[in-house]
Each structure stands twice: as structure tokens, then as C-alpha cells.
Scaffold this active site. Sequence first.
Site, PDB file in Angstrom:
ATOM      1  N   MET A  30      34.981 161.196   5.962  1.00 39.47           N
ATOM      2  CA  MET A  30      35.995 162.097   6.526  1.00 39.47           C
ATOM      3  C   MET A  30      37.363 161.423   6.431  1.00 39.47           C
ATOM      4  O   MET A  30      38.287 161.759   7.169  1.00 39.47           O
ATOM      5  CB  MET A  30      35.642 162.463   7.963  1.00 39.47           C
ATOM      6  CG  MET A  30      34.331 163.262   8.039  1.00 39.47           C
ATOM      7  SD  MET A  30      34.182 164.310   9.493  1.00 39.47           S
ATOM      8  CE  MET A  30      34.203 163.099  10.787  1.00 39.47           C
ATOM      9  N   GLY A  31      37.481 160.451   5.535  1.00 40.32           N
ATOM     10  CA  GLY A  31      38.772 159.793   5.329  1.00 40.32           C
ATOM     11  C   GLY A  31      39.054 158.731   6.357  1.00 40.32           C
ATOM     12  O   GLY A  31      38.135 158.237   7.020  1.00 40.32           O
ATOM     13  N   ALA A  32      40.363 158.383   6.504  1.00 41.81           N
ATOM     14  CA  ALA A  32      40.778 157.250   7.341  1.00 41.81           C
ATOM     15  C   ALA A  32      39.939 156.029   6.932  1.00 41.81           C
ATOM     16  O   ALA A  32      39.288 155.389   7.764  1.00 41.81           O
ATOM     17  CB  ALA A  32      40.645 157.571   8.823  1.00 41.81           C
ATOM     18  N   HIS A  37      33.760 151.673   4.863  1.00 43.83           N
ATOM     19  CA  HIS A  37      33.526 152.601   3.747  1.00 43.83           C
ATOM     20  C   HIS A  37      33.372 151.811   2.442  1.00 43.83           C
ATOM     21  O   HIS A  37      32.506 152.115   1.622  1.00 43.83           O
ATOM     22  CB  HIS A  37      34.687 153.593   3.615  1.00 43.83           C
ATOM     23  CG  HIS A  37      34.802 154.541   4.763  1.00 43.83           C
ATOM     24  ND1 HIS A  37      35.829 154.477   5.668  1.00 43.83           N
ATOM     25  CD2 HIS A  37      34.022 155.575   5.152  1.00 43.83           C
ATOM     26  CE1 HIS A  37      35.675 155.436   6.577  1.00 43.83           C
ATOM     27  NE2 HIS A  37      34.590 156.111   6.289  1.00 43.83           N
ATOM     28  N   GLN A 155      22.620 159.965  12.500  1.00 46.38           N
ATOM     29  CA  GLN A 155      23.040 160.793  11.353  1.00 46.38           C
ATOM     30  C   GLN A 155      22.246 160.412  10.102  1.00 46.38           C
ATOM     31  O   GLN A 155      21.780 161.282   9.359  1.00 46.38           O
ATOM     32  CB  GLN A 155      24.536 160.594  11.106  1.00 46.38           C
ATOM     33  CG  GLN A 155      25.036 161.197   9.810  1.00 46.38           C
ATOM     34  CD  GLN A 155      26.551 161.134   9.682  1.00 46.38           C
ATOM     35  OE1 GLN A 155      27.240 161.976  10.223  1.00 46.38           O
ATOM     36  NE2 GLN A 155      27.071 160.155   8.966  1.00 46.38           N
ATOM     37  N   ARG A 189      37.790 155.943  14.009  1.00 45.92           N
ATOM     38  CA  ARG A 189      38.354 156.194  15.343  1.00 45.92           C
ATOM     39  C   ARG A 189      39.079 154.974  15.909  1.00 45.92           C
ATOM     40  O   ARG A 189      39.889 155.102  16.834  1.00 45.92           O
ATOM     41  CB  ARG A 189      37.253 156.594  16.319  1.00 45.92           C
ATOM     42  CG  ARG A 189      36.726 157.977  16.056  1.00 45.92           C
ATOM     43  CD  ARG A 189      35.470 158.228  16.890  1.00 45.92           C
ATOM     44  NE  ARG A 189      34.713 159.312  16.314  1.00 45.92           N
ATOM     45  CZ  ARG A 189      34.841 160.582  16.672  1.00 45.92           C
ATOM     46  NH1 ARG A 189      35.655 160.906  17.621  1.00 45.92           N
ATOM     47  NH2 ARG A 189      34.123 161.516  16.080  1.00 45.92           N
TER      48      ARG A 189
END
Length: 282
Positions: A30-32, A37, A155, A189
Site C-alpha cells: 500500500m506504498g509508504a 518492503h 494476513q 504506520r
Amino acid sequence: MKILNNKAELLDFVADIKKQNKNIGFAPTMGALHNGHLSLYKVARENNDIVISSIFVNPTQFNNREDLEKYPRTIAHDIEKLKNSELVDAVYIPTVNDIYPNGLSSKQYNFNGLENEMEGAARPGHFDGVGTVIEALFGQIQPDDAYFGEKDYQQLKIIETLVKNLKLSVKIHGVAIHRQEDGLAMSSRNARLNNEEKNASTIIYKTLKQVNDWFRVISIPEIKERVVEIFEKQDNMELEYFLIADEENLKETDFFYKDKNYRAFIVVNVGKVRLIDNIHLE
Ligand code: PAF
């Protein structure tokens, strides 16, 4: 690195790869983007000919409007980071319509009960949203392998179940949690924490390591009491839940059985930011 700004561009790219008989590794985001990542792309790079990532802040997996609005969006920085990493061949940045051509709503899934535990109970509809976007992305990208961080362990298990239930031919890989030097799990976050909150949040992983030391030494109810006490002493932090669960079915347990694997799961609200972490118990 190719930037694929819509479904049509993606489908052309994928058709070309398939023609060349090359296999595709895929890591959705979802980016950021952060180094967590990059650790997914590194594993993909080792296993696959072509690595594709996606950046899409998926509205249907947010059950809280403020959380969706405040989710960090740093697309220019993300593209720079991807280019500099030299780990990714293409990034897919779909439009909402590419993923939700019939309107913004989730499919309803049965994930064999996994969806009712922990995050499923705390965030109603969240995993239906995740399932919907991942099914759409897998359909369009047709990856051979897909990579998910163990930070969102539930998830990961949900996606494994989705693939099994829908008989998709993609192999799912879990990638170990990437932590800062001070132990804080990398998360998009974290960008919303101020410095003081960031420092204070290191207590989360410190506590999980203590839990690992207490595992099979004292009872689970006693471990839970100690964790609650630790967080009662922290300012500006609220323990949302802490529990120990079977690593496969994610059912909370109060007893250890010898032949089973367990994981401790924690969610802490630091100021207005909800942080999630877990540890495999040795
Ligand atoms: O883990 C995430 O960033 C998201 O849940 C995912 C898997 C990209 C689906 O939107």
C-alpha cells in the site's frame, strides 16, 4: 523499472513476460515503502525472473475512515526508492476502477474461520477487503510466487487459505519481520509516530522477547498478566490485545501442547497509531 499506471499497461507487460516464458514474483503493497518492503523484493529477486510490486491503498480493507485518510501516501518517494533498490522490474499503480470495476465493495470470503480471530474480530470486514484486492491483483498479474511479510502474520495465513480455497496456482511465501536496530517492526504506520512515540514503541518488541523467555516456564495467563502490567506503566500507550495462539489455526490458547507451534500477537495503540507485532515462540 517500468511504471504501469493502469490495468491495460499491466496486462501488456504481463503478456510480454509470459511470452518469454519467464516467471513472475509479486509483492503487493500500500506504498509508504520502507526497508521491510525491500526485504520482500530481495527474496523475490532470488526466486524469480521478473519482480513486480504494486502500490494501492485499498479502501475496502479499512474499517475506519480516519485510518484510511491518514494512511501515508508517498508515491514519488516510493518510486524513487524502488528505482534505487534495483530489485523491482515493474510497479503497478492501479486506479480504483482497475480493482473495483463494479463499485467499491468487498467480496465475502470464508477463510476457514481464520477471519474471525484477532484482526478479523477487531476490524470487521478487513480481511474481506484484503481478499478482494489480492484476488483481483493475482488475477491480473498471474504471479508464480507472491511475498508477504510475517508482521501481518494473520494476513499471510488468510492469503494462503484464499489461494488454497480458490485453487490458484501461485505459491505464497512468508518473509521474516524486518526490524529497526532497536527492534521496532518496520511498518508504513511508523511514519505517523513522533520521535518520542517511536522510542517508546521499542517496548513492544522488548516485551515480545520477554514473552519468549517466559514461554513454557510460566503459564499463559501469568504471561498475559505480566504483559498487561508492562503496558499499564506506559504513558500514551494502550494495549489493545495480547494473546498466544496456535500458529496454524490462530486460535487463542491458555495451554501449551508439546507438538504444536505457537506465536504471540500484540496490538498497541501508541497515541493515535495502531501498531501490530508478533513473535514465533521458541
Ligand atoms: O499488507 C498490506 O500492505 C496490504 O494489506 C496488502 C497485502 C497490500 C493488500 O492491500
